[in-house]
Design a protein around this motif. Structure first.
Motif, mmCIF file in Angstrom:
data_model
loop_
_atom_site.group_PDB
_atom_site.id
_atom_site.type_symbol
_atom_site.label_atom_id
_atom_site.label_comp_id
_atom_site.label_asym_id
_atom_site.label_seq_id
_atom_site.Cartn_x
_atom_site.Cartn_y
_atom_site.Cartn_z
ATOM 1 N N MET A 42 4.051 6.175 6.779
ATOM 2 C CA MET A 42 3.741 6.129 5.348
ATOM 3 C C MET A 42 2.641 5.093 5.129
ATOM 4 O O MET A 42 2.828 3.912 5.439
ATOM 5 C CB MET A 42 4.980 5.743 4.545
ATOM 6 N N THR A 43 1.488 5.528 4.611
ATOM 7 C CA THR A 43 0.393 4.596 4.407
ATOM 8 C C THR A 43 -0.526 5.102 3.311
ATOM 9 O O THR A 43 -0.575 6.307 3.029
ATOM 10 C CB THR A 43 -0.382 4.372 5.725
ATOM 11 N N HIS A 76 -0.024 10.229 3.374
ATOM 12 C CA HIS A 76 -0.952 9.269 2.787
ATOM 13 C C HIS A 76 -1.404 9.773 1.428
ATOM 14 O O HIS A 76 -1.138 10.915 1.040
ATOM 15 C CB HIS A 76 -2.150 9.044 3.715
ATOM 16 N N CYS A 77 -2.108 8.920 0.682
ATOM 17 C CA CYS A 77 -2.439 9.212 -0.711
ATOM 18 C C CYS A 77 -3.932 9.521 -0.865
ATOM 19 O O CYS A 77 -4.759 8.609 -0.898
ATOM 20 C CB CYS A 77 -2.040 8.044 -1.610
ATOM 21 N N HIS A 144 3.429 1.316 6.384
ATOM 22 C CA HIS A 144 2.236 0.518 6.681
ATOM 23 C C HIS A 144 1.673 -0.027 5.362
ATOM 24 O O HIS A 144 2.321 -0.844 4.720
ATOM 25 C CB HIS A 144 1.236 1.352 7.480
ATOM 26 N N ASN A 145 0.494 0.415 4.973
ATOM 27 C CA ASN A 145 -0.108 -0.041 3.716
ATOM 28 C C ASN A 145 0.528 0.723 2.557
ATOM 29 O O ASN A 145 0.223 1.890 2.320
ATOM 30 C CB ASN A 145 -1.622 0.195 3.758
ATOM 31 N N GLY A 150 3.219 3.791 -2.809
ATOM 32 C CA GLY A 150 4.592 3.687 -3.293
ATOM 33 C C GLY A 150 5.101 2.290 -3.530
ATOM 34 O O GLY A 150 6.166 2.106 -4.117
ATOM 35 N N GLY A 151 4.353 1.276 -3.063
ATOM 36 C CA GLY A 151 4.816 -0.095 -3.239
ATOM 37 C C GLY A 151 6.170 -0.326 -2.589
ATOM 38 O O GLY A 151 6.693 0.527 -1.848
ATOM 39 N N PRO A 152 6.788 -1.469 -2.852
ATOM 40 C CA PRO A 152 8.099 -1.756 -2.263
ATOM 41 C C PRO A 152 9.178 -0.790 -2.735
ATOM 42 O O PRO A 152 10.192 -0.609 -2.050
ATOM 43 C CB PRO A 152 8.397 -3.187 -2.713
ATOM 44 N N GLY A 153 8.974 -0.144 -3.887
ATOM 45 C CA GLY A 153 9.939 0.845 -4.352
ATOM 46 C C GLY A 153 10.070 2.027 -3.423
ATOM 47 O O GLY A 153 11.103 2.709 -3.398
ATOM 48 N N LEU A 154 9.014 2.295 -2.612
ATOM 49 C CA LEU A 154 9.069 3.399 -1.652
ATOM 50 C C LEU A 154 10.089 3.124 -0.557
ATOM 51 O O LEU A 154 10.749 4.039 -0.056
ATOM 52 C CB LEU A 154 7.688 3.613 -1.046
ATOM 53 N N ILE A 155 10.236 1.843 -0.172
ATOM 54 C CA ILE A 155 11.216 1.489 0.854
ATOM 55 C C ILE A 155 12.624 1.745 0.334
ATOM 56 O O ILE A 155 13.480 2.286 1.049
ATOM 57 C CB ILE A 155 11.044 0.021 1.273
ATOM 58 N N ASP A 156 12.871 1.369 -0.913
ATOM 59 C CA ASP A 156 14.156 1.654 -1.558
ATOM 60 C C ASP A 156 14.451 3.144 -1.580
ATOM 61 O O ASP A 156 15.578 3.580 -1.312
ATOM 62 C CB ASP A 156 14.136 1.132 -3.004
#
Length: 452
Positions: A42-43, A76-77, A144-145, A150-156
């Motif tokens: 994820m980057t 990626h975005c 990764h970046n 998604g920022g830290p919310g993506l990890i959640d």
């Protein structure tokens, strides 16, 4: 202080072991070697829609995993690239066999990465990412970046959608502790006391109010199986700036098939046989410190500086050369990988004068690959790489930079000795197989800890 250590004092620590601030580095199992895995990267930027930097590492790791039979997906975005690329267009990129790309593109363009930037969450990308994870069914999610995807919310989100997958993050910059990622404040000095809102406004970016307090980032990091950085200096910087969870150190690598600098028709430039020169390469921005290297050249009229790269400070740097009346500084422009390697191969040294604490320094490995020594500022990870390799000199002011440049431009024996050490370290410490073994053992420990 005019400090130019050569050789730098050697370290008794094993530089090849992925280490954590909490646990020993010994492990026998290799999670990646047990069977083929499904790995999801994820980057924000990747492939055609990237600018180098962390995307280069993700590409190298994806290729290395695919070569060993793993199924690799990269999400990626594309919207983020379109929103930030300026005049830079997509570059040619063909994913290798075993690597599948999933570019995220909404019908709302810049609004999608802007919402992520302002909330620290994937927002418009939430449902597409959720569906991809459920389809891919990854064994490992490697973040990764995350700045605009998604920022830290993506990890959640990953902890909720794919709770059985291992979840790790590699912090390639200081984004977790700095909205601008580089610890360079108000466009003029190293950040020692954070003033994030005013600094972000000075950089003409909207402030990220979600960073107030540490709730969103802390919650995301707490759900990770591992937080990884590429150097001890970067681990220290994150701990000093408030990251409390254990951090593992896993250095970068160069692939076994890394492009060398052999002279070929495709290599730009005819530097072999030129006047003696030192090289530097990177984005031409203020915090890279190339103006310090240029100023040093006024004291070294028999040595040239050849600078590869483009950036928004190019005209300012050219103006500095003109004001100083220098005729021994050359701007080589944007070079491809073969051109950079060729430039480095024939240089007396490669200079890394960055004014910010680099988290690693791929340019150093690229110089070592060509058996060319480096001269680095005593800041961040670069002096750590010099100490591990014994492959360069360290400076901390103009006098020590000029002294290092003089030494390596005149002393052939010193240049060859440092270059040989750097080249040996590139293959012994920062090689592809060693990196994947360390990574696999780290993942095995993290999987085992889930059962405890």
């Amino acid at each position: 202080m005019n400090r130019v250590p050569f050789p730098h004092s050697s370290s008794s620590a094993d530089p090849t072991a992925a280490t954590s601030s909490r646990e020993p580095s010994v492990a026998t199992e290799d999670w990646l070697a047990e069977r083929p895995r499904v790995v999801c990267m994820m980057t924000t930027f990747f492939g055609s829609h990237s600018f180098g930097g962390d995307a280069a590492f993700v590409d190298r790791l994806a290729r290395a995993l695919a070569r060993r039979g793993h199924e690799v997906h990269v999400i990626h975005c594309q919207d983020a690239f379109e929103a930030t690329r300026g005049g830079v267009g997509p570059r040619a990129y063909e994913p290798p066999p075993g690597v599948t790309l999933h570019p995220l593109k909404s019908g709302l363009g810049v609004l999608s990465p802007l919402l992520t930037h302002q909330t620290g969450r994937p927002m418009l990308k939430t449902e597409p990412i959720r569906q991809l994870w459920r389809t891919i069914r990854p064994d490992l999610i490697h973040f990764h970046n995350l700045s605009l995807i998604g920022g830290p919310g993506l990890i959640d989100l990953a902890a909720q959608v794919v709770p059985d997958a291992l979840r790790v993050m590699t912090a390639h910059e200081h984004w977790l502790v700095c909205p601008l990622s580089v610890l360079w404040t108000h466009d003029r000095r190293l950040c020692e006391r954070p003033r994030c809102v005013s600094c972000t406004l000075r950089a003409k970016r909207p402030p990220q109010l979600w960073r107030a307090g540490d709730g969103l980032i802390r919650r995301g990091l707490d759900t990770l199986d591992a937080l990884i950085v590429p150097s001890e200096a970067t681990r220290r910087a994150h701990h000093e700036r408030g990251v409390t969870r254990p951090i593992d150190v896993l250095p970068y690598f160069l692939p076994d098939d890394h492009q060398d600098g052999s002279d070929s028709p495709s290599s730009r430039g005819g530097w072999k046989g030129c006047r003696p020169y030192v090289a530097a390469a990177g984005r031409l921005v203020d915090y890279k410190g190339f103006d310090d290297a240029i100023r040093a050249m006024r004291l070294l009229p028999k040595l040239d500086l050849r600078l590869a790269g483009v950036g928004d400070q190019e005209q300012a740097l050219r103006g500095l050369v003109a004001r100083l009346g220098l005729t021994n500084v050359y701007f080589e422009g944007a070079l491809n990988a073969s051109g950079v390697a060729n430039l480095f191969r024939h240089a007396r040294a490669v200079v890394v004068p960055s004014r910010v604490p680099e988290t690693f320094g791929y340019v150093i490995l690229e110089a070592f690959h060509e058996a060319t020594p480096v001269i680095v500022r005593d800041l961040g990870a670069p002096p750590e790489l010099v100490e591990l390799s014994q492959g360069g000199l360290v400076f901390d002011d103009e006098a020590s930079l000029v002294h290092a440049l003089t030494c390596l431009s005149h002393d052939d024996a010193l240049r060859k000795a440092l270059g040989r050490r750097g080249h040996r370290a590139r293959w012994e410490i920062w090689n592809e197989s060693r990196h994947l073994t360390r990574f696999g053992r780290l993942l095995a420990r993290r999987r085992a800890s889930r059962s405890c």
